[in-house]
Design a protein around this motif. Structure first.
Motif, PDB file in Angstrom:
ATOM      1  N   GLY A 138      13.231 -63.829 -66.695  1.00  0.00           N
ATOM      2  CA  GLY A 138      14.203 -64.593 -65.925  1.00  0.00           C
ATOM      3  C   GLY A 138      14.139 -66.089 -66.130  1.00  0.00           C
ATOM      4  O   GLY A 138      14.825 -66.847 -65.433  1.00  0.00           O
ATOM      5  N   ALA A 140      14.351 -69.863 -68.290  1.00  0.00           N
ATOM      6  CA  ALA A 140      15.374 -70.504 -69.124  1.00  0.00           C
ATOM      7  C   ALA A 140      15.221 -70.078 -70.584  1.00  0.00           C
ATOM      8  O   ALA A 140      16.216 -69.890 -71.293  1.00  0.00           O
ATOM      9  CB  ALA A 140      15.245 -72.025 -69.005  1.00  0.00           C
ATOM     10  N   GLN A 142      14.066 -67.187 -71.716  1.00  0.00           N
ATOM     11  CA  GLN A 142      14.535 -65.813 -71.908  1.00  0.00           C
ATOM     12  C   GLN A 142      16.061 -65.769 -71.954  1.00  0.00           C
ATOM     13  O   GLN A 142      16.650 -65.069 -72.780  1.00  0.00           O
ATOM     14  CB  GLN A 142      14.021 -64.913 -70.783  1.00  0.00           C
ATOM     15  CG  GLN A 142      14.391 -63.430 -71.007  1.00  0.00           C
ATOM     16  CD  GLN A 142      14.027 -62.554 -69.839  1.00  0.00           C
ATOM     17  OE1 GLN A 142      14.387 -62.851 -68.699  1.00  0.00           O
ATOM     18  NE2 GLN A 142      13.303 -61.477 -70.111  1.00  0.00           N
ATOM     19  N   VAL A 143      16.692 -66.550 -71.068  1.00  0.00           N
ATOM     20  CA  VAL A 143      18.162 -66.608 -71.070  1.00  0.00           C
ATOM     21  C   VAL A 143      18.664 -67.153 -72.407  1.00  0.00           C
ATOM     22  O   VAL A 143      19.677 -66.702 -72.943  1.00  0.00           O
ATOM     23  CB  VAL A 143      18.655 -67.490 -69.904  1.00  0.00           C
ATOM     24  CG1 VAL A 143      20.178 -67.696 -70.003  1.00  0.00           C
ATOM     25  CG2 VAL A 143      18.295 -66.851 -68.565  1.00  0.00           C
ATOM     26  N   ARG A 196      14.719 -75.269 -66.271  1.00  0.00           N
ATOM     27  CA  ARG A 196      14.812 -75.094 -64.830  1.00  0.00           C
ATOM     28  C   ARG A 196      13.588 -75.731 -64.174  1.00  0.00           C
ATOM     29  O   ARG A 196      12.522 -75.831 -64.769  1.00  0.00           O
ATOM     30  CB  ARG A 196      14.860 -73.609 -64.486  1.00  0.00           C
ATOM     31  CG  ARG A 196      16.092 -72.901 -65.064  1.00  0.00           C
ATOM     32  CD  ARG A 196      16.028 -71.409 -64.788  1.00  0.00           C
ATOM     33  NE  ARG A 196      17.186 -70.714 -65.336  1.00  0.00           N
ATOM     34  CZ  ARG A 196      17.342 -69.390 -65.300  1.00  0.00           C
ATOM     35  NH1 ARG A 196      16.397 -68.633 -64.752  1.00  0.00           N
ATOM     36  NH2 ARG A 196      18.423 -68.845 -65.814  1.00  0.00           N
TER      37      ARG A 196
END
Length: 349
Positions: A138, A140, A142-143, A196
């Motif tokens: 979850g 930044a 990984q996104v 983030r």
């Protein structure tokens, strides 16, 4: 057919064959040197599939591939005649019993030496490259599509050569979108990412990072001393773990043949060096476990030799044989229970 399962089983049986052959070869060689008649050297457990005889010894291939054995004349304590195990001095019998574990202890550094010569992945502090060790779920990164093993070379056009520089570049973004330039399996990629705020309120990508891991191959002369040290550390850790297993609040995890086979398959999928390292670990396990004073194992037979030395005469062969039989039946029962739990765990996962 699940070929991964076939490969796992085949690899496990191959590793087991190497370990058991080394162990039984130790018993065999020392027994022959001591002048003991070896009646059979068996690969696997009966029923017998094939065999041939050389001199006094029958070499057999048996149906159950989960072990092996060396059958010596007078091994049960009966038949106290020249050339029998029972007729040998106490030191000779003890040497034969210890030889199996000694061979496994010797096999471990040989496996580790080979693994080091093939190469192991080590962090390269002087390479000036930053590798991703783990991507948090979850986060930044990984996104953005970052993966474990990626090498990050620059952030927003700023070249990064160490973890501190990477973190500084991410903090400097102040949470704005940045361009990650990275290498993955020889391919250059550019991924947009938006850092983030972490628990400390600092912009972060959510990755564990450090120096790039590179393949380091050693020569035999440099690998062998290191292998001996690592084998010694493994042995010390195992003995320490066994000691702690008897403490009151200890949580003991035992793996049976099924669990060990599954771990062997995982090691094999990581490459030959990892499989060799795991084989060394199993070899030391086998050596130490066999020397434990559990009826049916070499350690218990050594204990009876020690009792004989103290009391001046042997324990009745009938009593000793009954204890070894009971011990083997108990070990088999424990192995079956543990294997059943391993199967349950694997099915559930």
């Amino acid at each position: 057919m699940d070929w991964s399962l076939v490969a796992t089983v085949a690899t496990f049986l191959g590793v087991l064959t190497v370990l058991v052959t080394a162990h039984e070869l130790g018993h065999f060689v020392v027994a022959r040197v001591a002048g003991i008649r070896v009646l059979e050297f068996g690969f696997g457990y009966p029923p017998r599939v094939a065999s041939f005889t050389v001199g006094e010894t029958t070499y057999s291939l048996n149906l159950l591939p989960l072990g092996g054995f060396v059958r010596m004349d007078g091994e049960t304590g009966d038949g106290d005649v020249d050339g029998s195990f029972a007729a040998q001095p106490k030191m000779a019998r003890a040497a034969v019993l210890v030889a199996g574990s000694a061979m496994n202890l010797l096999l471990a550094p040989l496996c580790l030496t080979t693994a080091l010569m093939l190469g192991e992945m080590v962090p390269c502090d002087g390479c000036g490259r930053v590798q991703v060790y783990e991507v948090q779920a979850g986060s930044a990164s990984q996104v953005a599509g970052v993966r474990d093993g990626d090498v990050i070379t620059s952030i927003g056009g700023t070249v990064v050569t160490d973890a501190a520089g990477l973190r500084a570049a991410v903090r400097a973004s102040d949470g704005r979108p940045i361009a990650l330039r990275l290498e993955r399996a020889g391919t250059i990629l550019e991924l947009p990412a938006t850092p983030r705020l972490n628990a400390q309120g600092v912009p972060a990508l959510g990755v564990a990072i450090g120096p790039e891991y590179v393949l380091e191959q050693r020569t035999f002369l440099s690998a062998f001393p290191l292998a001996i040290t690592r084998a010694g550390n493994m042995a010390v850790s195992l003995v320490s773990g066994l000691t702690k297993a008897f403490e009151p609040e200890a949580q003991v995890q035992i793996a049976g043949p099924v669990g060990i086979a599954e771990m062997t398959g995982r090691a094999a999928r990581q490459g030959a060096p990892t499989l060799l390292q795991f084989t060394a670990f199993l070899s030391i396990n086998l050596a130490i476990f066999n020397l434990m004073p559990i009826p049916g194992l070499d350690g218990a037979r050594l204990l009876f030799v020690g009792i004989e030395r103290v009391r001046g005469r042997r324990v009745s062969p009938r009593i000793e044989g009954a204890m070894h039989l009971a011990g083997m039946l108990l070990l088999i029962a424990v192995m079956l229970v543990v294997s059943f739990r391993d199967i349950q765990r694997l099915v559930a996962s």
